[in-house]
Design an enzyme around this catalytic site. Structure first.
Site, PDB file in Angstrom:
ATOM      1  N   HIS A   1      -0.544   8.303  12.468  1.00 53.94           N
ATOM      2  CA  HIS A   1      -0.969   7.344  11.725  1.00 53.94           C
ATOM      3  C   HIS A   1      -1.302   5.948  12.512  1.00 53.94           C
ATOM      4  O   HIS A   1      -2.646   5.276  12.673  1.00 53.94           O
ATOM      5  CB  HIS A   1      -0.345   6.950  10.349  1.00 53.94           C
ATOM      6  CG  HIS A   1      -0.979   5.743   9.799  1.00 53.94           C
ATOM      7  ND1 HIS A   1      -1.807   6.003   8.664  1.00 53.94           N
ATOM      8  CD2 HIS A   1      -0.950   4.570   9.743  1.00 53.94           C
ATOM      9  CE1 HIS A   1      -1.804   4.644   8.069  1.00 53.94           C
ATOM     10  NE2 HIS A   1      -1.416   3.880   8.723  1.00 53.94           N
ATOM     11  N   GLU A   2      -0.300   5.511  13.190  1.00 56.00           N
ATOM     12  CA  GLU A   2      -0.673   4.158  13.935  1.00 56.00           C
ATOM     13  C   GLU A   2      -1.341   4.601  15.477  1.00 56.00           C
ATOM     14  O   GLU A   2      -1.890   3.805  15.758  1.00 56.00           O
ATOM     15  CB  GLU A   2       1.012   3.685  14.490  1.00 56.00           C
ATOM     16  CG  GLU A   2       1.844   3.398  13.204  1.00 56.00           C
ATOM     17  CD  GLU A   2       1.153   2.243  12.252  1.00 56.00           C
ATOM     18  OE1 GLU A   2       0.311   1.574  12.887  1.00 56.00           O
ATOM     19  OE2 GLU A   2       1.419   2.192  11.069  1.00 56.00           O
TER      20      GLU A   2
ATOM     21  N   HIS B   1      -4.947   3.745  14.464  1.00 54.43           N
ATOM     22  CA  HIS B   1      -4.989   2.258  14.667  1.00 54.43           C
ATOM     23  C   HIS B   1      -5.129   1.916  16.052  1.00 54.43           C
ATOM     24  O   HIS B   1      -6.198   1.146  16.418  1.00 54.43           O
ATOM     25  CB  HIS B   1      -4.009   1.393  13.921  1.00 54.43           C
ATOM     26  CG  HIS B   1      -4.230   1.576  12.384  1.00 54.43           C
ATOM     27  ND1 HIS B   1      -5.048   1.576  11.725  1.00 54.43           N
ATOM     28  CD2 HIS B   1      -3.099   1.828  11.561  1.00 54.43           C
ATOM     29  CE1 HIS B   1      -4.820   1.747  10.382  1.00 54.43           C
ATOM     30  NE2 HIS B   1      -3.469   1.857  10.424  1.00 54.43           N
TER      31      HIS B   1
END
Length: 364
Positions: free
Chosen positions: A20-21, A24
């Site tokens: 997920h990170e 980003h």
């Protein structure tokens, strides 16, 4: 729970959050935004090092993570002030807020999108291992609604009440979330393929004797598929878990789901541990298959939850950016930061309530 099951649970959590990170992080880099810190875990740092302008950290609590970008949380009580002072660049250069609204939206949306990409990849691996549960009827109950409608073993269900069916799990999912309609005597319009011919009929659900209404069919057999079908059914599998998560949220707000039905990190770790202990009796293959299935569920769940339009979540930040795109007026970073901080505090409080409830259920 054994130490091995706990380690496996932490690894699954960490890998999903990392992915997920990473979404980003990669989109921030692609848009030339300086990343101050990329971290796994929460709390004090255990290990950290700096490469270029980014600090990479591993923190003490094995839940959560962050990709902190320059200028991202202006107004949040100087939470990252100390880190930002160590980065040398011109005011506004390379900061999150210096980019246009569509660039910022792509960075924010990348986290949940990467969760769905991970769910797709894990689904492809799982389907390659065990096959897929096509919506093929293996048997019908004697005298049940399906048999009365003319359904037979070998038929392929394609629609229920206009909803396209791709997996047998879709049937189970639809039945589970429409119990109220069926209990009040409502029939379901079911379409299926029999010997190459499409048929449609109203099927009256039946009580299975345990307070649940069913169509009177059985299925769930796994079928091996080729590469092209593997891609297609991996997509359907991700859609199934997204739909399941979304429907569950709907039941939460309607009162169909209570705190006892919810689980935080502690509850999920416990569930993973129990699944591991049961699976390992059947061998490593079943352990891997069940862990992959849990991984798909968790990463799809995290993607959906992060897209909810609530402050501090990616979905809440996307709402702010959509408002900016429509009005062409940027909200003051200080105001947005305070709203996000309030949302974060609420989410942390909710997380602790669920966590303590998980612990209570485990030890009682």
């Amino acid at each position: 729970m054994s130490p091995v099951s706990i380690i496996i649970a932490i690894f699954i959590f960490s890998f999903i959050i990392f992915f997920h990170e990473l979404g980003h992080f990669l989109l921030a880099k692609a848009n030339h935004i300086k990343v101050i810190e990329f971290s796994m875990g929460m709390g004090p740092r255990i290990v950290s090092f700096t490469h270029g302008l980014t600090r990479y950290s591993w923190k003490v609590l094995p839940f959560g993570g962050s990709c902190q970008m320059a200028g991202e949380f202006s107004g949040m009580e100087g939470a990252y002030e100390e880190e930002e002072e160590k980065i040398e660049f011109l005011p506004g250069e390379g900061t999150f807020n210096s980019k246009n609204v569509w660039q910022r939206m792509s960075v924010v949306a990348a986290g949940p999108v990467f969760n769905f990409i991970l769910a797709f990849l894990l689904s492809a691996i799982l389907i390659a291992m065990v096959g897929i549960d096509k919506p093929v009827v293996s048997s019908v109950s004697e005298g049940g609604g399906a048999q009365q409608a003319g359904m037979q073993a070998g038929d392929v269900i394609t629609e229920i009440d206009g909803k396209h069916i791709h997996l047998y799990s879709d049937i189970v999912n639809y039945i589970s979330f429409h119990q109220q309609k069926m209990s009040s005597g409502g029939s379901l319009e079911v379409s299926w393929i029999h010997d190459g011919e499409k048929k449609t009929a109203l099927v009256t659900p039946e009580d299975n004797g345990q307070g649940k209404y069913v169509l009177g069919i059985r299925g769930g057999k796994n079928y091996k598929v080729g590469f092209s079908e593997l891609i297609k059914y991996s997509y359907y599998e991700v859609g199934y878990w997204i739909t399941t998560t979304w429907n569950s949220l709907g039941m939460l707000f309607s009162g169909g789901v209570t705190l006892d039905d919810m689980a935080g990190p502690v509850g999920v770790v416990s569930a993973i541990g129990e699944t591991y202990e049961e699976s390992r009796q059947d061998g490593a293959f079943y352990v891997v298959a069940n862990m992959l299935n849990i991984g798909i569920l968790l990463t799809a769940n995290l993607g959906v939850m992060n897209l909810l339009p609530f402050p501090a979540l990616d979905g809440g930040r996307i709402v702010f950016l959509l408002i900016e795109a429509v009005t062409r007026r940027k909200m003051k970073p200080e105001i947005e930061g305070r709203i996000n901080l309030a949302g974060l505090m609420f989410l942390m409080m909710l997380m602790f309530i669920i966590m303590f409830h998980d612990i209570y259920r485990i030890i009682k």
